[in-house]
Design a protein around this motif. Sequence first.
Motif, PDB file in Angstrom:
ATOM      1  N   GLN A  10     -30.657  13.591 -12.391  1.00  0.00           N
ATOM      2  CA  GLN A  10     -31.805  13.294 -13.233  1.00  0.00           C
ATOM      3  C   GLN A  10     -32.463  14.607 -13.647  1.00  0.00           C
ATOM      4  O   GLN A  10     -32.252  15.638 -13.017  1.00  0.00           O
ATOM      5  CB  GLN A  10     -32.819  12.447 -12.467  1.00  0.00           C
ATOM      6  CG  GLN A  10     -32.233  11.145 -11.960  1.00  0.00           C
ATOM      7  CD  GLN A  10     -33.205  10.425 -11.046  1.00  0.00           C
ATOM      8  OE1 GLN A  10     -34.386  10.358 -11.325  1.00  0.00           O
ATOM      9  NE2 GLN A  10     -32.705   9.883  -9.961  1.00  0.00           N
ATOM     10  N   ASP A  11     -33.266  14.539 -14.661  1.00  0.00           N
ATOM     11  CA  ASP A  11     -34.033  15.698 -15.114  1.00  0.00           C
ATOM     12  C   ASP A  11     -33.152  16.932 -15.311  1.00  0.00           C
ATOM     13  O   ASP A  11     -33.474  18.017 -14.842  1.00  0.00           O
ATOM     14  CB  ASP A  11     -35.171  16.005 -14.134  1.00  0.00           C
ATOM     15  CG  ASP A  11     -36.099  14.832 -13.950  1.00  0.00           C
ATOM     16  OD1 ASP A  11     -36.380  14.129 -14.952  1.00  0.00           O
ATOM     17  OD2 ASP A  11     -36.553  14.592 -12.815  1.00  0.00           O
ATOM     18  N   VAL A  12     -32.047  16.750 -15.977  1.00  0.00           N
ATOM     19  CA  VAL A  12     -31.135  17.865 -16.231  1.00  0.00           C
ATOM     20  C   VAL A  12     -31.691  18.718 -17.366  1.00  0.00           C
ATOM     21  O   VAL A  12     -32.011  18.215 -18.438  1.00  0.00           O
ATOM     22  CB  VAL A  12     -29.720  17.354 -16.597  1.00  0.00           C
ATOM     23  CG1 VAL A  12     -28.797  18.514 -16.913  1.00  0.00           C
ATOM     24  CG2 VAL A  12     -29.159  16.496 -15.471  1.00  0.00           C
ATOM     25  N   THR A  13     -31.824  20.006 -17.098  1.00  0.00           N
ATOM     26  CA  THR A  13     -32.233  20.961 -18.119  1.00  0.00           C
ATOM     27  C   THR A  13     -30.963  21.530 -18.741  1.00  0.00           C
ATOM     28  O   THR A  13     -30.247  22.306 -18.105  1.00  0.00           O
ATOM     29  CB  THR A  13     -33.077  22.102 -17.509  1.00  0.00           C
ATOM     30  OG1 THR A  13     -34.221  21.532 -16.884  1.00  0.00           O
ATOM     31  CG2 THR A  13     -33.501  23.086 -18.579  1.00  0.00           C
ATOM     32  N   MET A  14     -30.656  21.092 -19.946  1.00  0.00           N
ATOM     33  CA  MET A  14     -29.420  21.512 -20.598  1.00  0.00           C
ATOM     34  C   MET A  14     -29.649  22.880 -21.235  1.00  0.00           C
ATOM     35  O   MET A  14     -30.238  22.994 -22.291  1.00  0.00           O
ATOM     36  CB  MET A  14     -29.002  20.488 -21.650  1.00  0.00           C
ATOM     37  CG  MET A  14     -27.583  20.669 -22.124  1.00  0.00           C
ATOM     38  SD  MET A  14     -26.391  20.664 -20.770  1.00  0.00           S
ATOM     39  CE  MET A  14     -25.947  18.958 -20.725  1.00  0.00           C
ATOM     40  N   GLY A  15     -29.215  23.904 -20.524  1.00  0.00           N
ATOM     41  CA  GLY A  15     -29.377  25.268 -20.993  1.00  0.00           C
ATOM     42  C   GLY A  15     -28.163  26.089 -20.598  1.00  0.00           C
ATOM     43  O   GLY A  15     -27.132  25.552 -20.182  1.00  0.00           O
ATOM     44  N   PRO A  16     -28.269  27.398 -20.687  1.00  0.00           N
ATOM     45  CA  PRO A  16     -27.123  28.276 -20.422  1.00  0.00           C
ATOM     46  C   PRO A  16     -26.521  28.121 -19.019  1.00  0.00           C
ATOM     47  O   PRO A  16     -25.309  28.224 -18.871  1.00  0.00           O
ATOM     48  CB  PRO A  16     -27.689  29.685 -20.611  1.00  0.00           C
ATOM     49  CG  PRO A  16     -28.940  29.525 -21.389  1.00  0.00           C
ATOM     50  CD  PRO A  16     -29.444  28.146 -21.128  1.00  0.00           C
ATOM     51  N   GLU A  17     -27.361  27.860 -18.009  1.00  0.00           N
ATOM     52  CA  GLU A  17     -26.822  27.743 -16.656  1.00  0.00           C
ATOM     53  C   GLU A  17     -25.992  26.476 -16.473  1.00  0.00           C
ATOM     54  O   GLU A  17     -24.941  26.505 -15.836  1.00  0.00           O
ATOM     55  CB  GLU A  17     -27.948  27.811 -15.625  1.00  0.00           C
ATOM     56  CG  GLU A  17     -28.544  29.198 -15.513  1.00  0.00           C
ATOM     57  CD  GLU A  17     -29.580  29.307 -14.426  1.00  0.00           C
ATOM     58  OE1 GLU A  17     -30.259  28.297 -14.125  1.00  0.00           O
ATOM     59  OE2 GLU A  17     -29.717  30.410 -13.873  1.00  0.00           O
ATOM     60  N   ILE A  18     -26.443  25.363 -17.027  1.00  0.00           N
ATOM     61  CA  ILE A  18     -25.653  24.126 -16.935  1.00  0.00           C
ATOM     62  C   ILE A  18     -24.366  24.265 -17.745  1.00  0.00           C
ATOM     63  O   ILE A  18     -23.303  23.815 -17.314  1.00  0.00           O
ATOM     64  CB  ILE A  18     -26.473  22.901 -17.402  1.00  0.00           C
ATOM     65  CG1 ILE A  18     -27.543  22.555 -16.360  1.00  0.00           C
ATOM     66  CG2 ILE A  18     -25.589  21.699 -17.675  1.00  0.00           C
ATOM     67  CD1 ILE A  18     -27.021  22.027 -15.036  1.00  0.00           C
ATOM     68  N   VAL A  19     -24.451  24.901 -18.885  1.00  0.00           N
ATOM     69  CA  VAL A  19     -23.244  25.136 -19.691  1.00  0.00           C
ATOM     70  C   VAL A  19     -22.245  25.967 -18.894  1.00  0.00           C
ATOM     71  O   VAL A  19     -21.052  25.649 -18.845  1.00  0.00           O
ATOM     72  CB  VAL A  19     -23.601  25.794 -21.045  1.00  0.00           C
ATOM     73  CG1 VAL A  19     -22.348  26.258 -21.764  1.00  0.00           C
ATOM     74  CG2 VAL A  19     -24.400  24.830 -21.907  1.00  0.00           C
TER      75      VAL A  19
END
Length: 106
Positions: A10-19
């Motif tokens: 939940q509450d996933v911050t889709m940014g460079p680290e998740i990529v």
Amino acid sequence: MTAYAIARLQDVTMGPEIVEYLEKIDATLTPYGGRYLIHGGNTEVLEGSWQGDTIMLGFPSLEQARAWYRSEAYRRILPLRTANAVGDVILVGGVEKGHRGIDILG
């Protein structure tokens, strides 16, 4: 016997680290026979409440699932996910082919 790693994020911050995490995770799965069975997708809640994205990985055995999660390669990228998402992760063993509900009573 097969095993599964299941996450509800939940509450996933889709940014460079998740990529970066997504770009690197597949290579961590391969040595342990891991593969995606569910990766997000549409969820139809039939009972209770279920929020977030469901991810399910399949492994040939519980031992291989544990070894993957504890591997140096996965531990290196794990903070990329945990710093950018909240969720639960479990490992669970599968059942033999032909398993029936009543089998847990014996």
